[in-house]
Scaffold this motif. Sequence first.
Motif, PDB file in Angstrom:
ATOM      1  N   LEU A   7       0.804  -1.224   0.000  1.00 62.19           N
ATOM      2  CA  LEU A   7       0.000   0.000   0.000  1.00 62.19           C
ATOM      3  C   LEU A   7       0.838   1.275   0.000  1.00 62.19           C
ATOM      4  CD1 LEU A   7      -2.785   1.417   0.333  1.00 62.19           C
ATOM      5  CD2 LEU A   7      -2.550   1.076   2.803  1.00 62.19           C
ATOM      6  N   LEU A   8       1.992   1.258   0.645  1.00 66.07           N
ATOM      7  CA  LEU A   8       2.783   2.473   0.863  1.00 66.07           C
ATOM      8  C   LEU A   8       3.021   3.322  -0.395  1.00 66.07           C
ATOM      9  CD1 LEU A   8       5.551   1.664   3.519  1.00 66.07           C
ATOM     10  CD2 LEU A   8       3.712   3.324   3.683  1.00 66.07           C
ATOM     11  N   PRO A   9       3.406   2.733  -1.535  1.00 67.71           N
ATOM     12  CA  PRO A   9       3.677   3.569  -2.715  1.00 67.71           C
ATOM     13  C   PRO A   9       2.457   4.351  -3.198  1.00 67.71           C
ATOM     14  CG  PRO A   9       4.600   1.369  -2.993  1.00 67.71           C
ATOM     15  CD  PRO A   9       3.724   1.315  -1.794  1.00 67.71           C
ATOM     16  N   TYR A  10       1.261   3.939  -2.797  1.00 66.03           N
ATOM     17  CA  TYR A  10       0.038   4.595  -3.276  1.00 66.03           C
ATOM     18  C   TYR A  10      -0.461   5.669  -2.314  1.00 66.03           C
ATOM     19  CZ  TYR A  10       0.049   0.823  -6.633  1.00 66.03           C
ATOM     20  OH  TYR A  10       0.423  -0.043  -7.640  1.00 66.03           O
ATOM     21  N   LEU A  11       0.164   5.796  -1.134  1.00 69.82           N
ATOM     22  CA  LEU A  11      -0.317   6.763  -0.165  1.00 69.82           C
ATOM     23  C   LEU A  11      -0.119   8.206  -0.630  1.00 69.82           C
ATOM     24  CD1 LEU A  11       0.685   5.174   3.275  1.00 69.82           C
ATOM     25  CD2 LEU A  11      -1.476   5.041   2.040  1.00 69.82           C
ATOM     26  N   SER A  12       0.831   8.422  -1.530  1.00 69.68           N
ATOM     27  CA  SER A  12       1.023   9.780  -2.060  1.00 69.68           C
ATOM     28  C   SER A  12      -0.158  10.214  -2.925  1.00 69.68           C
ATOM     29  CB  SER A  12       2.314   9.851  -2.872  1.00 69.68           C
ATOM     30  OG  SER A  12       2.272   8.935  -3.960  1.00 69.68           O
ATOM     31  N   GLN A  13      -1.007   9.254  -3.357  1.00 73.10           N
ATOM     32  CA  GLN A  13      -2.184   9.577  -4.157  1.00 73.10           C
ATOM     33  C   GLN A  13      -3.409   9.891  -3.301  1.00 73.10           C
ATOM     34  OE1 GLN A  13      -2.980   6.612  -7.212  1.00 73.10           O
ATOM     35  NE2 GLN A  13      -0.792   6.149  -7.442  1.00 73.10           N
ATOM     36  N   VAL A  14      -3.303   9.635  -1.993  1.00 74.75           N
ATOM     37  CA  VAL A  14      -4.448   9.879  -1.106  1.00 74.75           C
ATOM     38  C   VAL A  14      -4.703  11.375  -0.999  1.00 74.75           C
ATOM     39  CG1 VAL A  14      -5.322   9.633   1.261  1.00 74.75           C
ATOM     40  CG2 VAL A  14      -3.999   7.783   0.212  1.00 74.75           C
TER      41      VAL A  14
END
Length: 343
Positions: free
Chosen positions: A186-193
């Motif tokens: 999940l971590l790489p996608y947290l910048s899209q939150v």
Amino acid sequence: MVPQSEVLIRQYNYLSGRVLFINAPTDDLLSHLEDNIDPSVWTWNFNDLQYFQSQQANVHFGVEFPEGEFDQAVIFVPKSKEMLNYLLHNVASHLAKGASVFLVGEKKGGIERAAKQLLPFGQSLKLDSARHCQLWQMTLDATIAKKALKDWAQRYTVETPNGELKICALPGVFSQNRLDIGTATLLPYLSQVTSGKIADFGCGAGVISAYLAKLNPKNRIFAMDVDAFALASTQMTFEENQLTPEQIEIKAVTGIADAPLFLHAIVSNPPFHMGIETDYNASETLCKTSRRHLKSGGELWIVANRFLNYPTLIEQNFGRCTVKADQQGFKVLFASTQKNVKE
């Protein structure tokens, strides 16, 4: 009444005075105790706290040993070996020399392994074996020195696209020794939150909360968990990374229903264990009802085992579920509420 409580009741003559019941099950054990027993309960599960309060029990919720003096302690074996070490050390540092400490648990829950953990603290004796459970009694050889909570935390680092995170995890907390695969996915996608008011449901040791705070100093994070040890770990992780205290609110919850309203996003590596049992209740309810807590255009981000039916549940309640990643047995799922629609 669960089998552990039934075995304990069979040997109630061994109990007397001010007795601390640690990690006690939510059954009617306390109502079956004799009048010569003054019971108190220590729990770190927020759901269990609600139950014991409803029973008018003397209950303490938290990670620290309860205030007051106790003559005996009964420990219901926890899932984690490290947690049992923590509990035994706390009991041995608070009870008097010669006090009785009882250990009760199921064989499938590791009672035979757990009984060996009594050895450093005093002489132990098996009192009973029935209903696939065992009851042990240990007599404290000596009172030992107390140990600070921070000294029980295991520490490790996590490499992220925005630098290194230092993680602190207390005994019994999910992924205590290293980053779990789901959160790593999940971590790489947290910048899209989307930025703003964000809830981390099932915060564990605070990896997601800390990273979201680090990504944007304007993010306000609600770190939510049923487990007081997880909440304390998240607090320690924030402090270890010198993140702004005003960015986070630590919140004990029974489930997603306790989350704030009008959130910009909910992010979760949802829990699916209650003790040694698998329980998808909290995570399935998250998929079904989380949109109520999101503002218009709010987002839901979940990472979950590939075999779970979360995409279907999310689609039924959001209208659409997007699979952002599918790797190493995990899926990163995304959904959002429609903008400009009155919720």
